[in-house]
Design a protein around this motif. Structure first.
Motif, mmCIF file in Angstrom:
data_model
loop_
_atom_site.group_PDB
_atom_site.id
_atom_site.type_symbol
_atom_site.label_atom_id
_atom_site.label_comp_id
_atom_site.label_asym_id
_atom_site.label_seq_id
_atom_site.Cartn_x
_atom_site.Cartn_y
_atom_site.Cartn_z
ATOM 1 N N LEU A 1 28.266 21.528 53.439
ATOM 2 C CA LEU A 1 28.743 22.835 52.986
ATOM 3 C C LEU A 1 29.067 23.704 54.195
ATOM 4 O O LEU A 1 28.204 23.953 55.034
ATOM 5 C CB LEU A 1 27.692 23.519 52.111
ATOM 6 N N THR A 2 30.319 24.152 54.299
ATOM 7 C CA THR A 2 30.747 24.990 55.416
ATOM 8 C C THR A 2 31.576 26.167 54.894
ATOM 9 O O THR A 2 31.932 26.219 53.713
ATOM 10 C CB THR A 2 31.597 24.187 56.430
ATOM 11 N N VAL A 3 31.890 27.081 55.815
ATOM 12 C CA VAL A 3 32.663 28.272 55.456
ATOM 13 C C VAL A 3 33.877 28.382 56.369
ATOM 14 O O VAL A 3 33.791 28.138 57.568
ATOM 15 C CB VAL A 3 31.806 29.557 55.589
ATOM 16 N N GLY A 4 35.012 28.733 55.764
ATOM 17 C CA GLY A 4 36.234 28.946 56.528
ATOM 18 C C GLY A 4 36.903 30.237 56.106
ATOM 19 O O GLY A 4 36.321 31.063 55.385
ATOM 20 N N LEU A 5 38.155 30.412 56.536
ATOM 21 C CA LEU A 5 38.913 31.617 56.240
ATOM 22 C C LEU A 5 40.269 31.240 55.667
ATOM 23 O O LEU A 5 40.941 30.335 56.179
ATOM 24 C CB LEU A 5 39.105 32.443 57.517
ATOM 25 N N ASN A 6 40.676 31.916 54.594
ATOM 26 C CA ASN A 6 42.015 31.802 54.011
ATOM 27 C C ASN A 6 42.733 33.133 54.147
ATOM 28 O O ASN A 6 42.131 34.185 53.907
ATOM 29 C CB ASN A 6 41.938 31.466 52.527
ATOM 30 N N PHE A 7 44.018 33.100 54.504
ATOM 31 C CA PHE A 7 44.836 34.303 54.384
ATOM 32 C C PHE A 7 46.299 33.879 54.226
ATOM 33 O O PHE A 7 46.706 32.818 54.702
ATOM 34 C CB PHE A 7 44.665 35.243 55.588
ATOM 35 N N VAL B 1 40.645 38.488 48.253
ATOM 36 C CA VAL B 1 40.996 39.860 47.867
ATOM 37 C C VAL B 1 42.447 40.078 48.273
ATOM 38 O O VAL B 1 42.836 39.785 49.416
ATOM 39 C CB VAL B 1 40.094 40.892 48.560
ATOM 40 N N GLY B 2 43.277 40.564 47.333
ATOM 41 C CA GLY B 2 44.694 40.757 47.609
ATOM 42 C C GLY B 2 45.142 42.166 47.301
ATOM 43 O O GLY B 2 44.470 42.909 46.576
ATOM 44 N N ILE B 3 46.309 42.513 47.836
ATOM 45 C CA ILE B 3 46.901 43.817 47.566
ATOM 46 C C ILE B 3 48.414 43.646 47.450
ATOM 47 O O ILE B 3 49.028 42.911 48.229
ATOM 48 C CB ILE B 3 46.551 44.835 48.681
ATOM 49 N N LYS B 4 49.005 44.294 46.432
ATOM 50 C CA LYS B 4 50.454 44.268 46.276
ATOM 51 C C LYS B 4 51.091 45.117 47.362
ATOM 52 O O LYS B 4 50.694 46.253 47.587
ATOM 53 C CB LYS B 4 50.842 44.807 44.899
ATOM 54 N N VAL B 5 52.113 44.560 48.005
ATOM 55 C CA VAL B 5 52.791 45.273 49.081
ATOM 56 C C VAL B 5 54.042 45.963 48.550
ATOM 57 O O VAL B 5 54.206 47.170 48.675
ATOM 58 C CB VAL B 5 53.167 44.308 50.229
ATOM 59 N N ILE B 6 54.927 45.177 47.933
ATOM 60 C CA ILE B 6 56.146 45.714 47.346
ATOM 61 C C ILE B 6 56.674 44.733 46.306
ATOM 62 O O ILE B 6 56.714 43.525 46.558
ATOM 63 C CB ILE B 6 57.215 46.002 48.430
ATOM 64 N N SER C 1 52.629 40.104 47.530
ATOM 65 C CA SER C 1 51.267 40.541 47.835
ATOM 66 C C SER C 1 50.753 39.759 49.040
ATOM 67 O O SER C 1 51.251 38.684 49.358
ATOM 68 C CB SER C 1 50.335 40.332 46.638
ATOM 69 N N VAL C 2 49.760 40.328 49.716
ATOM 70 C CA VAL C 2 49.068 39.640 50.804
ATOM 71 C C VAL C 2 47.589 39.536 50.418
ATOM 72 O O VAL C 2 47.077 40.364 49.664
ATOM 73 C CB VAL C 2 49.232 40.366 52.143
ATOM 74 N N PHE C 3 46.918 38.515 50.936
ATOM 75 C CA PHE C 3 45.530 38.284 50.531
ATOM 76 C C PHE C 3 44.767 37.578 51.639
ATOM 77 O O PHE C 3 45.355 37.021 52.570
ATOM 78 C CB PHE C 3 45.477 37.451 49.245
ATOM 79 N N GLY C 4 43.454 37.594 51.518
ATOM 80 C CA GLY C 4 42.614 36.895 52.464
ATOM 81 C C GLY C 4 41.164 36.912 52.006
ATOM 82 O O GLY C 4 40.797 37.656 51.092
ATOM 83 N N GLY D 1 42.207 42.530 38.304
ATOM 84 C CA GLY D 1 42.813 43.672 38.978
ATOM 85 C C GLY D 1 44.314 43.596 39.018
ATOM 86 O O GLY D 1 44.928 42.596 38.626
ATOM 87 N N ASN D 2 44.932 44.664 39.516
ATOM 88 C CA ASN D 2 46.377 44.784 39.522
ATOM 89 C C ASN D 2 46.889 45.067 40.936
ATOM 90 O O ASN D 2 47.215 44.158 41.667
ATOM 91 C CB ASN D 2 46.799 45.891 38.544
ATOM 92 N N GLN D 3 46.937 46.340 41.326
ATOM 93 C CA GLN D 3 47.421 46.685 42.657
ATOM 94 C C GLN D 3 46.536 46.079 43.741
ATOM 95 O O GLN D 3 47.005 45.532 44.724
ATOM 96 C CB GLN D 3 47.475 48.208 42.815
ATOM 97 N N ILE D 4 45.234 46.176 43.546
ATOM 98 C CA ILE D 4 44.257 45.471 44.367
ATOM 99 C C ILE D 4 43.512 44.515 43.441
ATOM 100 O O ILE D 4 43.066 44.921 42.368
ATOM 101 C CB ILE D 4 43.275 46.448 45.045
ATOM 102 N N TYR D 5 43.398 43.258 43.835
ATOM 103 C CA TYR D 5 42.825 42.276 42.916
ATOM 104 C C TYR D 5 41.844 41.344 43.637
ATOM 105 O O TYR D 5 41.887 41.176 44.856
ATOM 106 C CB TYR D 5 43.918 41.457 42.229
ATOM 107 N N PHE D 6 40.972 40.753 42.828
ATOM 108 C CA PHE D 6 40.015 39.752 43.297
ATOM 109 C C PHE D 6 40.380 38.428 42.643
ATOM 110 O O PHE D 6 40.597 38.362 41.430
ATOM 111 C CB PHE D 6 38.592 40.159 42.920
ATOM 112 N N LYS D 7 40.472 37.368 43.452
ATOM 113 C CA LYS D 7 40.933 36.075 42.942
ATOM 114 C C LYS D 7 40.028 34.942 43.432
ATOM 115 O O LYS D 7 40.265 34.356 44.487
ATOM 116 C CB LYS D 7 42.376 35.823 43.384
ATOM 117 N N PRO D 8 38.973 34.617 42.683
ATOM 118 C CA PRO D 8 38.152 33.451 43.030
ATOM 119 C C PRO D 8 38.825 32.162 42.554
ATOM 120 O O PRO D 8 39.488 32.146 41.518
ATOM 121 C CB PRO D 8 36.847 33.710 42.279
ATOM 122 N N GLU D 9 38.666 31.088 43.315
ATOM 123 C CA GLU D 9 39.281 29.808 42.974
ATOM 124 C C GLU D 9 38.257 28.676 43.113
ATOM 125 O O GLU D 9 37.307 28.777 43.891
ATOM 126 C CB GLU D 9 40.465 29.522 43.911
#
Length: 204
Positions: A146-152, A110-115, A119-122, A76-84
């Motif tokens: 195996l656990t789950v957390g949050l990134n932003f 999932v991120g979005i271009k701001v200006i 970009s910001v993502f989370g 994606g570009n303006q809105i993008y998906f970034k698995p790591e």
């Protein structure tokens, strides 16, 4: 003659305009390059509280620096998906003891271009603990591997090079238990991550 000069000037302006548009589109594409890449960087980490035995007061960790290295994809570009997929090594200090952990992280961002390049993502991050050690003792009894957390966080993209700063936090406590340092009682330590992550990424 004037008519010819006018045509030549118009042609030059057209060529310059075309070159400007082509260079702008090329730069924009390079900044938002879609594909696979490599990443690595530093972690400023602390885990949860440590209880040396039942009834003892909690010891809060001192933050320490670790590292990470891995791969990622970007769609994606303006809105993008970034698995790591990232190998991470962290360390937290408790008085004279240290808790070390090696894990695999799989953020699904999932991120979005701001200006401009900003970009910001989370998104959620899956964490699988490979190995953990406290004061030189291997800790096998971790509640959940195996656990789950949050990134932003926030990112900057320059051509195919990116820099991002993010915060990671585990959703729920994930305790590891072991025999206390005095050989009596059972110690408990919350392995949940709480860290700032600085990364440099590159799309070849």
């Amino acid at each position: 003659m004037r008519h010819l000069k006018s045509k030549l000037n118009a042609s030059k302006k057209s060529v310059l305009l075309i070159l400007f548009l082509v260079s702008t589109l090329s730069y924009t594409y390079a900044q938002s390059a879609t594909g696979f890449g490599l990443k690595g960087g530093l972690n400023y980490n602390a885990n949860g509280d440590y209880f040396e035995s039942i009834g003892d007061n909690a010891q809060n960790p001192d933050r320490n620096i670790g590292y990470h290295i891995g791969v990622f994809g970007k769609i994606g570009n303006q809105i993008y998906f970034k698995p790591e997929l990232v190998y991470t090594s962290t360390k937290s200090d408790y008085n004279d003891d240290s808790f070390k952990m090696q894990k695999l992280d799989a953020p699904l961002l999932v991120g979005i271009k701001v200006i401009g390049p900003i970009s910001v993502f989370g998104g959620p991050s899956l964490q699988y603990i490979l190995d953990s050690e406290f004061d030189g003792i291997s800790m096998d009894d971790v509640e959940n591997d195996l656990t789950v957390g949050l990134n932003f966080g926030i990112g900057l993209n320059f051509n195919k090079v990116g820099i991002d700063l993010r915060y990671e936090r585990g959703f729920s406590e994930n305790e590891a238990t072991f025999i206390g340092n005095n050989g009596i009682g059972t110690g408990r330590l919350d392995t949940r991550p709480d860290q700032l992550i600085l990364s440099l990424s590159l799309i070849p």
